[in-house]
Design an enzyme around this catalytic site. Structure first.
Site, short mmCIF file in Angstrom:
data_model
loop_
_atom_site.label_atom_id
_atom_site.label_comp_id
_atom_site.label_asym_id
_atom_site.label_seq_id
_atom_site.Cartn_x
_atom_site.Cartn_y
_atom_site.Cartn_z
N ASP A 43 38.99 37.72 46.19
CA ASP A 43 38.77 37.29 44.81
C ASP A 43 37.85 38.25 44.05
OD1 ASP A 43 40.37 35.05 45.16
OD2 ASP A 43 38.69 33.83 45.86
N SER A 44 36.70 38.56 44.61
CA SER A 44 35.78 39.46 43.92
C SER A 44 36.33 40.88 43.86
CB SER A 44 34.41 39.45 44.59
OG SER A 44 34.48 39.83 45.95
N MET A 63 25.12 41.12 47.72
CA MET A 63 23.81 40.57 48.02
C MET A 63 23.73 40.25 49.52
SD MET A 63 23.42 37.92 44.80
CE MET A 63 21.67 37.63 45.06
N CYS A 132 22.55 28.19 45.84
CA CYS A 132 22.63 29.65 45.91
C CYS A 132 23.07 30.23 44.58
CB CYS A 132 23.61 30.06 47.02
SG CYS A 132 23.63 31.83 47.35
N GLY A 156 34.10 36.47 41.28
CA GLY A 156 35.48 36.08 41.55
C GLY A 156 35.72 34.59 41.49
N CYS A 228 27.60 29.55 54.69
CA CYS A 228 27.53 30.89 55.27
C CYS A 228 26.53 30.97 56.42
CB CYS A 228 27.18 31.92 54.19
SG CYS A 228 25.56 31.71 53.42
#
Length: 387
Positions: A43-44, A63, A132, A156, A228
């Site tokens: 996506d990004s 990041m 986040c 994204g 994550c």
């Protein structure tokens, strides 16, 4: 003039690729500029490509939010991992845009990981992905863009930003199955003014098709589903590893207050949970409530999970500064949950009160409630009480 090195900036300098490939990036003020938040996913990556095709001078950043040692796991293929950083660098190199890794590991520990644990210890259920976005990604990226003279940041996310009568609005992505407006409800007017979301008008299939046509190695990379820093989904074990101490077991209670078993630790459970309780009751039972002082978990029948009202705070409004009186809305109390009709109003102490037309199942303190008018995001907040 600014000279940029294309590749991953590490603690010790640049990668071999960077040393081989130094490119002139220009002043970046003479043309539209965009900072692309590159996660390593498809996506990004496509968002970066689309911004470049739209004529923006782009700079990619990833990041770094944690290292595997921070979460006590050696697992490599997790969201925000070194593997993802490498994937992002590959796409940036292919698009011939500068790329840098920004280290925010210490801030992520205090703002996200420790808050995650504290919220569970207080008896609520955290939403670290929204935290986040609120405290890490958009805040830090906008600061970085401002310092470096970059006008926009791009992610994204499947959502849309538009301007109307001098106010910036947030709308759902056109692909209902991928819409991510729920996790962006906290964006402020100042932030929305400098955000571009080029995937908002596309479907996931279209995004993968663009990636495939451009030969992106991550064109068919699976989307990350887990938190994550808890890639195995075992929140209790993560808390024990992070804190260096075992959770304290306690009593399971039925709705009459009778002890019916032992639990692993009250912080391990969330409202509405059925699996993993280890109770043989002859019928399904669900977590109804927790008493963190007494370290008890009350379970019972599913019908006891339904409530018609909630109170929320930490509010953010998008089309207006404050809620304009009583307002009929569609409310979503959990990511990807169905929206339900409710009436929104403000309490005397400045919190949000939602009265639902029908009782809702397992509305959970600590989670976010987001309000909509059609595809328009009105705002939202953090659930504190249900009744």
């Amino acid at each position: 003039m600014v000279w940029e090195r294309t590749g991953i900036r590490t603690e010790n300098g640049f990668t071999d690729r960077t040393e081989r490939d130094i490119r002139y990036a220009g002043n970046m003020n003479w043309k539209k500029t965009a900072l692309i938040a590159m996660s390593g996913g498809v996506d990004s990556s496509v968002a970066a490509y689309l911004m470049q095709q739209a004529g923006f001078v782009c700079r990619g950043v990833t990041m770094r939010l944690y290292r595997n040692a921070d979460i006590g796991l050696n697992q490599f293929h997790t969201c925000c991992s070194q593997s993802d950083i490498n994937d992002a660098a590959e796409v940036a190199f292919q698009l011939d845009i500068p790329f840098e890794v920004l280290d925010y590991t210490e801030d992520f520990k205090t703002q996200i990981m420790e808050k995650f644990i504290h919220t569970y210890e207080e008896g609520a259920t955290p939403n670290p992905c929204i935290d986040c976005n609120r405290y890490m990604k958009f805040r830090h990226l906008l600061d970085y863009a401002a310092v470096n003279g970059i006008e926009y940041i791009t992610t994204g996310h499947y959502a849309r930003v538009e301007e109307q009568n001098g106010r910036f609005l947030l709308r759902k992505g056109l692909d209902a199955s991928k819409d991510q407006s729920y996790v962006l409800y906290m964006l402020t007017q100042e932030q929305l003014q400098h955000i571009r979301l080029p995937l908002g008008d596309l479907t996931k299939d279209q995004v993968r098709e663009i990636a495939e046509k451009n030969g992106f190695a991550n064109a068919h990379k699976h989307d990350s589903q887990d938190i994550c820093f808890v890639p195995d989904g075992d929140y209790a074990s993560f808390m024990e590893r992070y804190n260096g101490r075992k959770l304290v077991s306690g009593d399971f209670l039925n709705e009459e207050g009778k002890v019916i078993g032992q639990h692993r630790g009250a912080a391990c459970y969330t409202l509405g949970q059925r699996k993993g309780l280890g109770l043989a009751m002859g019928e399904p039972v669900y977590v109804l409530s927790k008493d963190m002082v007494k370290n008890t978990v009350t379970v019972g029948k599913e019908s006891s999970l339904f409530h018609s009202h909630l109170i929320a705070d930490e509010l953010n409004w998008i089309p207006f500064d404050t809620l304009p009186g009583s307002l009929r809305v569609s409310a979503c109390t959990r990511y990807h949950a169905k929206e339900r009709s409710a009436v929104a109003s403000m309490t005397e102490d400045g919190r949000l009160l939602l009265d639902f037309e029908e009782p809702q199942r397992a509305m959970t303190p600590g989670q976010s409630v987001v309000l909509y008018d059609g595809d328009l995001v009105l705002g939202g907040g953090t659930i504190r009480e249900v009744f």
